[in-house]
Design a protein around this motif. Structure first.
Motif, PDB file in Angstrom:
ATOM      1  N   TYR A 133      24.168   9.133  27.511  1.00  0.00           N
ATOM      2  CA  TYR A 133      24.181   8.780  28.932  1.00  0.00           C
ATOM      3  C   TYR A 133      25.384   7.891  29.216  1.00  0.00           C
ATOM      4  O   TYR A 133      25.888   7.192  28.327  1.00  0.00           O
ATOM      5  CB  TYR A 133      22.882   8.061  29.333  1.00  0.00           C
ATOM      6  N   PRO A 134      25.863   7.905  30.458  1.00  0.00           N
ATOM      7  CA  PRO A 134      26.957   7.011  30.833  1.00  0.00           C
ATOM      8  C   PRO A 134      26.424   5.619  31.134  1.00  0.00           C
ATOM      9  O   PRO A 134      25.259   5.454  31.519  1.00  0.00           O
ATOM     10  CB  PRO A 134      27.537   7.672  32.087  1.00  0.00           C
ATOM     11  N   MET A 135      27.263   4.616  30.961  1.00  0.00           N
ATOM     12  CA  MET A 135      26.884   3.221  31.203  1.00  0.00           C
ATOM     13  C   MET A 135      27.879   2.569  32.170  1.00  0.00           C
ATOM     14  O   MET A 135      29.054   2.901  32.153  1.00  0.00           O
ATOM     15  CB  MET A 135      26.888   2.447  29.888  1.00  0.00           C
ATOM     16  N   PRO A 136      27.403   1.605  33.006  1.00  0.00           N
ATOM     17  CA  PRO A 136      26.029   1.102  33.086  1.00  0.00           C
ATOM     18  C   PRO A 136      25.120   2.031  33.872  1.00  0.00           C
ATOM     19  O   PRO A 136      25.550   2.706  34.804  1.00  0.00           O
ATOM     20  CB  PRO A 136      26.201  -0.239  33.811  1.00  0.00           C
ATOM     21  N   THR A 137      23.853   2.041  33.462  1.00  0.00           N
ATOM     22  CA  THR A 137      22.849   2.858  34.136  1.00  0.00           C
ATOM     23  C   THR A 137      21.495   2.235  33.864  1.00  0.00           C
ATOM     24  O   THR A 137      21.385   1.076  33.445  1.00  0.00           O
ATOM     25  CB  THR A 137      22.939   4.325  33.668  1.00  0.00           C
ATOM     26  N   TYR A 138      20.432   2.988  34.067  1.00  0.00           N
ATOM     27  CA  TYR A 138      19.065   2.511  33.873  1.00  0.00           C
ATOM     28  C   TYR A 138      18.859   2.208  32.395  1.00  0.00           C
ATOM     29  O   TYR A 138      18.891   3.109  31.555  1.00  0.00           O
ATOM     30  CB  TYR A 138      18.110   3.599  34.350  1.00  0.00           C
TER      31      TYR A 138
ATOM     32  N   THR B  69      24.310   7.506  22.120  1.00  0.00           N
ATOM     33  CA  THR B  69      25.732   7.525  22.460  1.00  0.00           C
ATOM     34  C   THR B  69      25.862   7.098  23.919  1.00  0.00           C
ATOM     35  O   THR B  69      25.407   7.804  24.821  1.00  0.00           O
ATOM     36  CB  THR B  69      26.336   8.928  22.276  1.00  0.00           C
ATOM     37  N   GLU B  70      26.445   5.927  24.131  1.00  0.00           N
ATOM     38  CA  GLU B  70      26.653   5.393  25.477  1.00  0.00           C
ATOM     39  C   GLU B  70      28.122   5.553  25.833  1.00  0.00           C
ATOM     40  O   GLU B  70      28.997   5.057  25.115  1.00  0.00           O
ATOM     41  CB  GLU B  70      26.234   3.932  25.556  1.00  0.00           C
ATOM     42  N   ILE B  71      28.382   6.250  26.914  1.00  0.00           N
ATOM     43  CA  ILE B  71      29.756   6.530  27.330  1.00  0.00           C
ATOM     44  C   ILE B  71      30.063   5.719  28.584  1.00  0.00           C
ATOM     45  O   ILE B  71      29.370   5.872  29.598  1.00  0.00           O
ATOM     46  CB  ILE B  71      29.935   8.035  27.600  1.00  0.00           C
ATOM     47  N   PRO B  72      31.075   4.854  28.551  1.00  0.00           N
ATOM     48  CA  PRO B  72      31.347   3.999  29.704  1.00  0.00           C
ATOM     49  C   PRO B  72      31.774   4.808  30.928  1.00  0.00           C
ATOM     50  O   PRO B  72      32.558   5.766  30.819  1.00  0.00           O
ATOM     51  CB  PRO B  72      32.496   3.106  29.224  1.00  0.00           C
ATOM     52  N   TYR B  73      31.214   4.442  32.066  1.00  0.00           N
ATOM     53  CA  TYR B  73      31.769   4.937  33.315  1.00  0.00           C
ATOM     54  C   TYR B  73      33.190   4.416  33.463  1.00  0.00           C
ATOM     55  O   TYR B  73      33.526   3.339  32.950  1.00  0.00           O
ATOM     56  CB  TYR B  73      30.936   4.447  34.506  1.00  0.00           C
ATOM     57  N   HIS B  74      34.014   5.169  34.158  1.00  0.00           N
ATOM     58  CA  HIS B  74      35.331   4.654  34.496  1.00  0.00           C
ATOM     59  C   HIS B  74      35.172   3.466  35.443  1.00  0.00           C
ATOM     60  O   HIS B  74      34.122   3.287  36.064  1.00  0.00           O
ATOM     61  CB  HIS B  74      36.183   5.756  35.130  1.00  0.00           C
ATOM     62  N   GLU B  75      36.207   2.657  35.561  1.00  0.00           N
ATOM     63  CA  GLU B  75      36.107   1.419  36.346  1.00  0.00           C
ATOM     64  C   GLU B  75      35.668   1.677  37.781  1.00  0.00           C
ATOM     65  O   GLU B  75      34.965   0.864  38.380  1.00  0.00           O
ATOM     66  CB  GLU B  75      37.452   0.690  36.329  1.00  0.00           C
ATOM     67  N   ASP B  76      36.064   2.816  38.338  1.00  0.00           N
ATOM     68  CA  ASP B  76      35.682   3.145  39.717  1.00  0.00           C
ATOM     69  C   ASP B  76      34.382   3.958  39.780  1.00  0.00           C
ATOM     70  O   ASP B  76      34.044   4.515  40.822  1.00  0.00           O
ATOM     71  CB  ASP B  76      36.807   3.918  40.411  1.00  0.00           C
TER      72      ASP B  76
ATOM     73  N   GLU C  27      34.050  15.038  30.768  1.00  0.00           N
ATOM     74  CA  GLU C  27      34.500  15.635  29.505  1.00  0.00           C
ATOM     75  C   GLU C  27      33.923  14.902  28.303  1.00  0.00           C
ATOM     76  O   GLU C  27      33.577  15.527  27.286  1.00  0.00           O
ATOM     77  CB  GLU C  27      36.031  15.655  29.450  1.00  0.00           C
ATOM     78  N   GLU C  28      33.803  13.588  28.393  1.00  0.00           N
ATOM     79  CA  GLU C  28      33.241  12.813  27.292  1.00  0.00           C
ATOM     80  C   GLU C  28      31.769  13.152  27.078  1.00  0.00           C
ATOM     81  O   GLU C  28      31.289  13.239  25.943  1.00  0.00           O
ATOM     82  CB  GLU C  28      33.405  11.315  27.555  1.00  0.00           C
TER      83      GLU C  28
END
Length: 353
Positions: free
Chosen positions: A107-112, A127-134, A140-141
């Motif tokens: 999942y992408p982070m930050p999230t629930y 596997t935690e994938i960072p959201y882009h700054e915006d 793709e990740e």
């Protein structure tokens, strides 16, 4: 002292929900994204007239009364619906059915943050994938990670943004595992991903009656997915996971779309006004398609403001974690509650106390 627990349970941290003050406490509670308006009068009437015979007997094991009501409202077959004791139970059902040690949950982070807790309890890999700054979507990740379960909250908490249908479609088409689209806040959004469930048998869209329907205390959620996916989930759900009261009240509430939509419209209008007022105070405010706002104070003193507001009996949410230490999440309340909050923040910014 005896050690009663599995090693990974000992090591994991508990999920920490928003503070719940005792009933009757005079406090403005803007920390758990509850709807500030009462539930549908139709739903309350059902609650007040529950027949004791419904409590004497076991409930229908699949929540059929609610499935039929939701089927009519959403235009999906009733056997494409699974009902849960809140949407959190359904998130857990997916993890129990699909994840195990050596398999990845992504999942992408930050999230629930409950996604992490549920995965750790199952001893699956994370596997935690960072959201882009915006908060643009790391498509793709996520595809490359190819989890056995991929969680996407859309709208997302705490950012409030929606992931585009095109991105979700591309993600589903490339994954070998299950894509869980967590639509807890979809009643406040401009679009939803329900149509994708018909396209992909590896998608489940999960929703709740806690937010748009003002029924957080009822604990009723549901998922929509292809029966091929649901058959595995039904194997691991509790035998009678939906009580008779929740099923009857939830069926009445979801049928009363006019009332729900009227409340949602009021919240959206209040959200716009609250965002405007906070921007005037110098806050950075992220666009939101939920019933809350993610904001950054002008002095980035988020924890300080959270504590000072708490002293004034105003609860908002502060997350002491990476990317969020300088931000606050504020539930949209009634206009009166929002005005009180803005005045309190204005005074704190002016005086520093």
């Amino acid at each position: 002292m005896n050690n009663y627990f599995r090693s990974h349970v000992d090591a994991m941290a508990s999920y920490v929900p928003g503070e719940q003050p005792p009933r009757g406490t005079q406090i403005i509670k803007l920390n758990s994204n509850e709807n500030p308006y009462p539930p549908s009068p139709v739903a309350l009437a059902v609650l007040q007239n529950i027949d004791g015979e419904r409590l004497r007997r076991y409930p229908e094991p699949f929540g059929e009364e609610f499935r039929q009501a939701a089927s009519q409202v959403l235009g999906v077959p009733h056997d494409w619906i699974i009902v849960g004791n809140g949407s959190d139970e359904l998130l857990n059902v997916v993890i129990r059915a699909c994840a195990e040690p050596g398999r990845k949950v992504v999942y992408p982070m930050p999230t629930y943050v409950l996604y992490r807790t549920l995965t750790e309890a199952q001893a699956a890999d994370i596997t935690e994938i960072p959201y882009h700054e915006d908060y643009s979507f790391p498509l793709e990740e996520l595809i490359a990670a190819d989890g056995c379960v991929t969680f996407i909250a859309s709208p997302n908490s705490p950012s409030g943004h929606v992931v585009s249908i095109n991105d979700l479609r591309k993600l589903a088409s490339q994954l070998s595992g299950v894509l869980v689209i967590d639509e807890a806040y979809t009643d406040f959004a401009q679009e939803n991903a329900l149509a994708l469930v018909e396209e992909f048998e590896n998608i489940i869209a999960i929703r709740t009656l806690s937010k748009g329907y003002s029924l957080a205390g009822l604990r009723l959620g549901f998922g929509v997915a292809n029966p091929k996916l649901l058959q595995g989930l039904f194997k691991v759900k509790d035998s009678y996971n939906i009580d008779a009261i929740a099923c009857a009240v939830g069926a009445a509430a979801i049928t009363d779309q006019a009332y729900k939509n009227a409340c949602v419209d009021k919240i959206k209008a209040s959200r716009t006004q609250l965002a405007t007022d906070l921007k005037k105070l110098g806050f950075r405010v992220w666009d939101s398609q939920t019933n809350f706002l993610l904001v950054q104070p002008p002095q980035r003193n988020a924890e300080y403001l959270y504590q000072k507001l708490k002293e004034q009996k105003i609860l908002i949410r502060y997350f002491k974690q990476p990317e969020l230490e300088d931000k606050l999440r504020i539930t949209v309340g009634t206009d009166e509650q929002n005005h009180t909050l803005v005045q309190a923040l204005s005074n704190l910014l002016e005086t520093g106390d």
